[in-house]
Scaffold this active site. Sequence first.
Site, PDB file in Angstrom:
ATOM      1  N   ASP A 114       0.838  -1.014   0.292  1.00 43.48           N
ATOM      2  CA  ASP A 114      -0.028  -0.017   0.152  1.00 43.48           C
ATOM      3  C   ASP A 114       0.857   1.240  -0.019  1.00 43.48           C
ATOM      4  OD1 ASP A 114      -2.654  -0.953  -0.245  1.00 43.48           O
ATOM      5  OD2 ASP A 114      -2.538  -1.599   1.842  1.00 43.48           O
ATOM      6  N   ASP A 179      -7.290  -3.540  -6.014  1.00 45.56           N
ATOM      7  CA  ASP A 179      -6.879  -2.442  -5.389  1.00 45.56           C
ATOM      8  C   ASP A 179      -5.482  -1.857  -5.717  1.00 45.56           C
ATOM      9  OD1 ASP A 179      -8.656  -4.251  -3.960  1.00 45.56           O
ATOM     10  OD2 ASP A 179      -8.417  -3.094  -2.077  1.00 45.56           O
TER      11      ASP A 179
HETATM   12  N1  GLY Z   1      -7.582  -1.222  -0.047  1.00 49.37           N
HETATM   13  C1  GLY Z   1      -8.525  -1.713   0.690  1.00 49.37           C
HETATM   14  C2  GLY Z   1      -9.895  -1.393   0.626  1.00 49.37           C
HETATM   15  O1  GLY Z   1     -10.372  -0.884  -0.313  1.00 49.37           O
HETATM   16  O2  GLY Z   1     -10.648  -1.551   1.369  1.00 49.37           O
END
Ligand code: GLY
Length: 395
Positions: A114, A179
């Site tokens: 992330d 994501d």
């Molecule tokens: N990347 C985590 C979410 O969208 O919850």
Amino acid sequence: MNYLKFLSLTLLSLALSFCANKETPPNAEQLLEKAEMQLNHLLEEAEKANDIPRTLTALREIHWINKGFDWTEGFFPGSCWYLYEHTGDEKWKKAAEKFQAPYESHKYNIDNHDLGFIFNCSYGNGYRITQNPSFKEVMVTAADSLITRFNPQVGCIQSWNADKGWQAKRGWKFPVIVDNMMNLELLFEVSQLTKDPKYAKIAIAHANTTLQHHFRPDHSSYHVVDYDPETGEVRSKETAQGYAHESSWARGQAWGLYGFTLCYRYTQKPEYLKIAEDIASFYLQHENLPADLIPYWDFNAPNIPEEPRDVSAAAIVVSALIELDGFSSTSYRPVIDKILSSLSSETYTATIGENQGFILDHSVGSIPHGAEIDVPLNYADYYYIEALTRYKNQF
Ligand code: GLY
């Protein structure tokens, strides 16, 4: 343009103008002023707690990041950067710098994917606005850490670790979540800043592999694709935060739409524009998308219409659609106006001074994990402010 493409674009345009008819264009200037007034309250609380707000608890108290590693830690400073850009008020610059500084050391973290979310939304916006060279160094170091998770055999950056936390129970070897497309922006930016193409090459490989394996024939996406790290073969296609493996988790569709639109921005590869348009069509023409265009948390959630909405998905989607509108021959303007108006209505926007200072309410973190259901989220506010900024600059 071939006949089928022409027909589908015409049908999409008709559908878009039908579902978003006669919407008064949102006044982005005024809405940004309102957003600033509300975030003033959240900033006061953040100053008192000396911490970054993420969401509200069941008791509607602020849930703080608490100085641990948190994928959402860049969003509050990022919102402050956007408000500094909008107002020129030094208060917001100071706040952004203050709240991004405590996690600078996370730029060395190679245990998490992330870093793109975290560092591009905060230091990335800060560098774009101020050209402070120390912010550039943070971005480059974070990008260097992020690319250590790239496996050339798979052609992807590994998202989650397969051997830690709740993920360890799933039997994955090399899980990649949709994501992760959002983390590519940091890599493209850093290639431009350093003139070193290695970051962008990895981003393109990741986008190509995702394009190949994450999407169904109707252009909806799986949440998680697990790969064999030795051979690159797909082991499974699943969900973690959606309703079911074959369902369409709303925020996952939003990440894919935003992610491929940004990939097109940096590469001009037509296949990225096409998939972004196709995701938009899937999402906007879905029979379970409510008339106000704020989706349920999953398009296939079992108890629609008695299911929570996910405002965060709508905020991400509208920001992406504004950018896509600048690239595509389809005009998304009617739905952009409609989504922004819905988000800005009292149904989803809190009265100033309430909601503990968060702008939007009614988002969903993860229903399968029983976490953050029907609450404000710092990333819903971030993408809403970004969308208003983009709207003001573009239309
Ligand atoms: N990347 C985590 C979410 O969208 O919850």
